[in-house]
Design an enzyme around this catalytic site. Sequence first.
Site, mmCIF file in Angstrom:
data_model
loop_
_atom_site.group_PDB
_atom_site.id
_atom_site.type_symbol
_atom_site.label_atom_id
_atom_site.label_comp_id
_atom_site.label_asym_id
_atom_site.label_seq_id
_atom_site.Cartn_x
_atom_site.Cartn_y
_atom_site.Cartn_z
ATOM 1 N N LYS A 29 1.110 -1.298 -0.399
ATOM 2 C CA LYS A 29 0.275 0.260 0.066
ATOM 3 C C LYS A 29 1.163 1.121 0.051
ATOM 4 O O LYS A 29 0.209 1.971 0.070
ATOM 5 C CB LYS A 29 -0.731 0.091 1.723
ATOM 6 C CG LYS A 29 -1.457 -1.167 1.040
ATOM 7 C CD LYS A 29 -2.900 -0.311 1.506
ATOM 8 C CE LYS A 29 -2.837 -0.901 3.606
ATOM 9 N NZ LYS A 29 -3.058 -2.268 3.936
ATOM 10 N N THR A 50 5.193 -3.134 -7.223
ATOM 11 C CA THR A 50 6.376 -2.055 -7.160
ATOM 12 C C THR A 50 7.843 -2.055 -7.420
ATOM 13 O O THR A 50 8.281 -1.828 -7.389
ATOM 14 C CB THR A 50 6.662 -3.634 -5.515
ATOM 15 O OG1 THR A 50 5.578 -4.056 -4.812
ATOM 16 C CG2 THR A 50 8.551 -3.620 -5.016
ATOM 17 N N THR A 67 6.449 -12.626 -7.895
ATOM 18 C CA THR A 67 4.880 -13.023 -8.332
ATOM 19 C C THR A 67 4.825 -14.709 -8.225
ATOM 20 O O THR A 67 4.752 -14.561 -9.251
ATOM 21 C CB THR A 67 4.368 -12.096 -9.437
ATOM 22 O OG1 THR A 67 3.039 -12.148 -8.999
ATOM 23 C CG2 THR A 67 4.706 -12.283 -10.854
ATOM 24 N N ASP A 74 1.865 -14.568 -10.073
ATOM 25 C CA ASP A 74 0.863 -14.872 -10.502
ATOM 26 C C ASP A 74 1.909 -15.260 -12.189
ATOM 27 O O ASP A 74 1.235 -15.003 -13.116
ATOM 28 C CB ASP A 74 0.173 -13.372 -10.877
ATOM 29 C CG ASP A 74 -0.276 -12.811 -9.541
ATOM 30 O OD1 ASP A 74 -0.573 -14.053 -8.990
ATOM 31 O OD2 ASP A 74 -0.865 -11.717 -9.480
ATOM 32 N N ARG A 100 -20.863 -34.222 -7.886
ATOM 33 C CA ARG A 100 -21.375 -32.461 -8.071
ATOM 34 C C ARG A 100 -20.434 -31.860 -9.134
ATOM 35 O O ARG A 100 -19.631 -32.501 -9.576
ATOM 36 C CB ARG A 100 -20.828 -32.151 -6.237
ATOM 37 C CG ARG A 100 -21.726 -32.142 -5.747
ATOM 38 C CD ARG A 100 -21.637 -31.828 -4.646
ATOM 39 N NE ARG A 100 -22.770 -32.311 -3.626
ATOM 40 C CZ ARG A 100 -21.809 -32.127 -1.568
ATOM 41 N NH1 ARG A 100 -20.657 -31.923 -1.017
ATOM 42 N NH2 ARG A 100 -22.772 -32.094 -1.107
ATOM 43 N N GLU A 143 -9.277 -15.425 -11.072
ATOM 44 C CA GLU A 143 -10.554 -15.255 -9.542
ATOM 45 C C GLU A 143 -10.316 -13.596 -10.932
ATOM 46 O O GLU A 143 -11.457 -13.060 -10.735
ATOM 47 C CB GLU A 143 -9.424 -14.834 -8.780
ATOM 48 C CG GLU A 143 -8.084 -13.726 -9.222
ATOM 49 C CD GLU A 143 -7.707 -13.521 -7.935
ATOM 50 O OE1 GLU A 143 -7.823 -13.521 -6.462
ATOM 51 O OE2 GLU A 143 -5.868 -13.087 -8.170
ATOM 52 N N ILE A 184 -4.141 -19.315 0.611
ATOM 53 C CA ILE A 184 -3.222 -20.586 1.177
ATOM 54 C C ILE A 184 -2.481 -20.562 -0.406
ATOM 55 O O ILE A 184 -1.236 -21.370 -0.417
ATOM 56 C CB ILE A 184 -4.117 -21.672 0.678
ATOM 57 C CG1 ILE A 184 -5.376 -21.808 2.138
ATOM 58 C CG2 ILE A 184 -3.912 -23.192 0.537
ATOM 59 C CD1 ILE A 184 -6.199 -22.890 2.273
ATOM 60 N N GLN A 185 -2.439 -20.233 -1.554
ATOM 61 C CA GLN A 185 -1.528 -20.919 -2.721
ATOM 62 C C GLN A 185 -0.149 -19.768 -2.530
ATOM 63 O O GLN A 185 0.669 -20.027 -2.987
ATOM 64 C CB GLN A 185 -2.555 -19.974 -4.198
ATOM 65 C CG GLN A 185 -4.158 -20.671 -4.062
ATOM 66 C CD GLN A 185 -4.394 -20.159 -4.898
ATOM 67 O OE1 GLN A 185 -4.725 -20.122 -6.187
ATOM 68 N NE2 GLN A 185 -5.540 -19.266 -4.679
ATOM 69 N N ARG A 186 -0.926 -18.846 -1.187
ATOM 70 C CA ARG A 186 1.170 -17.456 -1.019
ATOM 71 C C ARG A 186 1.801 -18.772 0.175
ATOM 72 O O ARG A 186 2.400 -18.670 0.440
ATOM 73 C CB ARG A 186 0.469 -16.389 -1.213
ATOM 74 C CG ARG A 186 0.335 -16.128 -2.034
ATOM 75 C CD ARG A 186 -0.139 -14.553 -2.102
ATOM 76 N NE ARG A 186 0.481 -14.192 -1.471
ATOM 77 C CZ ARG A 186 -0.760 -12.647 -1.410
ATOM 78 N NH1 ARG A 186 -1.164 -11.970 -2.505
ATOM 79 N NH2 ARG A 186 -0.498 -11.368 0.307
HETATM 80 O O1 F6P Z 1 -0.555 -10.418 -7.006
HETATM 81 C C1 F6P Z 1 -0.326 -11.793 -6.183
HETATM 82 C C2 F6P Z 1 -2.033 -11.959 -5.565
HETATM 83 O O2 F6P Z 1 -1.732 -12.973 -5.108
HETATM 84 C C3 F6P Z 1 -3.093 -11.786 -6.451
HETATM 85 O O3 F6P Z 1 -3.036 -13.291 -7.680
HETATM 86 C C4 F6P Z 1 -4.089 -11.770 -6.123
HETATM 87 O O4 F6P Z 1 -4.525 -10.632 -6.652
HETATM 88 C C5 F6P Z 1 -3.629 -10.331 -4.735
HETATM 89 O O5 F6P Z 1 -1.835 -11.009 -4.837
HETATM 90 C C6 F6P Z 1 -3.967 -11.035 -3.718
HETATM 91 O O6 F6P Z 1 -4.046 -9.544 -3.014
HETATM 92 P P1 F6P Z 1 -3.697 -9.707 -1.365
HETATM 93 O O7 F6P Z 1 -2.897 -10.433 -0.994
HETATM 94 O O8 F6P Z 1 -3.628 -7.345 -1.275
HETATM 95 O O9 F6P Z 1 -5.287 -9.434 -1.204
#
Ligand code: F6P
Length: 373
Positions: free
Chosen positions: A77, A129, A149, A151, A186, A246, A297-299
């Site tokens: 931020k 960044t 990232t 992503d 399902r 997403e 969880i993915q991060r």
């Molecule tokens: O850029 C990485 C990421 O995990 C994106 O995949 C996701 O949209 C975003 O950050 C989520 O950001 P925050 O943790 O600020 O919700």
Amino acid sequence: MSDIKKIAIMTGGGDCPGLNPVIRAVVKTAILKYGLEVVGIRHGYHGLYHGDFVNLGLDDVQEIISKGGTILYSSNKDNLFKYPVRDEKGDIVKDAEGNIVYEDVSDVGVENLKKAGIDALFILGGDGTLTSGRDFARKGVNVIGIPKTIDNDLAFTDYTFGFDTAIGVATDGLDRVRTTGMSHHRIMVVEIMGRGAGWMTLHAGIAGAADVILIPEIPYDINKVAEKIKEDKANGKEFSIVAVSEGAKSLTGEQVILKVREDSPDPIRLGGVGSVVADKLEELVGSEARATTLGHIQRGGSPTVHDRVLSSRYGYAAVELAMKGGFGRMVALQGDKITSVSLEDVIGQQTKNVTPDNELVTLAKAMGVCFGD
Ligand code: F6P
């Protein structure tokens, strides 16, 4: 050879598996190979602004290669070139129309680096960044960028660190919901991160044998998705796995927004499309549909071997680049080679996105996967 004696390192944006292995590689290479002093800047650009600097020695990077997150903390931020003005109470100041008032405080960051005697600044981040990284480079700071990232959407580098770990988690998520899909007949929808880029969903969708893959780059027609699932059902397949980004867009182009963080330089937080798709499919197909959002969880968790090695390569290469005076550049992976590219080029370019003729899209379609197009 440059006359660098003291370097600083900071992590910005969302946390990402592999940040700690990069920090470790930078600190170890800098100290053991070149005898440099290393300073860590805590909380990203927030710490640069507030002078939150700590010395980093070999002891500080022991036992961190397997740890997720970042020992230096992060912030997504704090764009110092567009920084919200705050009043004495610390509240964000707004103008008469209710808009946030911003100022450029980047000179404070430059001054803090000078005061601390920093010769080069290593910035680990994604496009937000590194955009500031480029802007600090334009102001004369000796910046070295390192592409981070989950992503995998940064231009000029084939893979960012963190991506491999995140797609592993997403694939595991698809594997796990399969059990319920099969047992209860399902439609199981899994929402996967990635912002506007479909790389994570595409890779995890193929690895997790999804029947449907919906990505932002290929707008989907929900009726076509429903038709595909009905056809599978008619052929005896009683459950379906749907991997949805997403940032996936329907034909009308809207994305599903979870929230807007107005104090953030990138205010849109995506989320919720999984439930939208599941509800619609339940209605159109007539089978029960459930959505799972993997979210952060993915991060989280420990980086994979691939990410630990890639991070170590990036960290080492970044120090080598600095010692050669390659400032204003980002280390990058192209093919199997570590190279470097100008931050001006990386940031000037659009993010790297999936093209509809990508090899993985083509092979998935050949194997019967529906993209909703
Ligand atoms: O850029 C990485 C990421 O995990 C994106 O995949 C996701 O949209 C975003 O950050 C989520 O950001 P925050 O943790 O600020 O919700």
